[in-house]
Design an enzyme around this catalytic site. Structure first.
Site, PDB file in Angstrom:
ATOM      1  N   HIS A  60      -9.677  16.646 -81.548  1.00 51.32           N
ATOM      2  CA  HIS A  60      -9.911  15.556 -80.597  1.00 51.32           C
ATOM      3  C   HIS A  60      -9.334  15.914 -79.223  1.00 51.32           C
ATOM      4  O   HIS A  60      -9.971  15.659 -78.193  1.00 51.32           O
ATOM      5  CB  HIS A  60      -9.276  14.270 -81.145  1.00 51.32           C
ATOM      6  N   GLN A  67      -8.950  18.852 -77.946  1.00 58.04           N
ATOM      7  CA  GLN A  67      -9.803  19.871 -77.333  1.00 58.04           C
ATOM      8  C   GLN A  67     -11.065  19.231 -76.756  1.00 58.04           C
ATOM      9  O   GLN A  67     -11.542  19.622 -75.692  1.00 58.04           O
ATOM     10  CB  GLN A  67     -10.163  20.952 -78.354  1.00 58.04           C
ATOM     11  N   HIS A 125     -11.234  16.228 -75.554  1.00 58.05           N
ATOM     12  CA  HIS A 125     -10.806  15.558 -74.315  1.00 58.05           C
ATOM     13  C   HIS A 125     -10.774  16.540 -73.155  1.00 58.05           C
ATOM     14  O   HIS A 125     -11.245  16.228 -72.051  1.00 58.05           O
ATOM     15  CB  HIS A 125      -9.414  14.928 -74.483  1.00 58.05           C
TER      16      HIS A 125
END
Length: 115
Positions: free
Chosen positions: A84, A86, A88
């Site tokens: 998650h 990564q 973002h």
């Protein structure tokens, strides 16, 4: 056999949360840049893009630290939260790039309107 300590897990969690927070902040600053440019406030738009770049630099440094540890053989357990984080960062980078283009477009439109 690898042994992961609580300190290792805390360091990883701190890095992961840093990616999420800095990615979110970079995306927010990029959006603020677009909104400022839309109003013709290019000084603020440029400042917000620079602010986004600073957040992305902080995120990149955290990510580089994680990659360096991985390259040294200090493997970390990949979690959904890590994936998650990564996501973002990748979204924030893409959004920042697009925001720069949109700000430039508003600047060009503003120049043409002055003619």
């Amino acid at each position: 056999m690898e042994v992961h300590t609580m300190a290792d897990e805390n360091d990883n969690m701190e890095a992961v949360m840093g990616l999420i927070i800095n990615g979110g902040n970079a995306k927010s600053s990029s959006m603020e840049a677009i909104m400022a440019a839309k109003k013709g406030d290019f000084t603020t738009a440029d400042a917000k893009l620079k602010e986004a770049d600073n957040f992305l630099t902080d995120a990149h440094n955290a990510q580089t630290g994680m990659l360096t540890e991985e390259a040294k053989g200090n493997h970390v357990k990949v979690t959904l939260l890590m994936v998650h984080s990564q996501d973002h960062i990748m979204n924030a980078i893409t959004f920042r790039d697009l925001a720069g283009e949109i700000v430039d477009l508003y600047k060009q439109l503003d120049k043409k309107a002055d003619k």
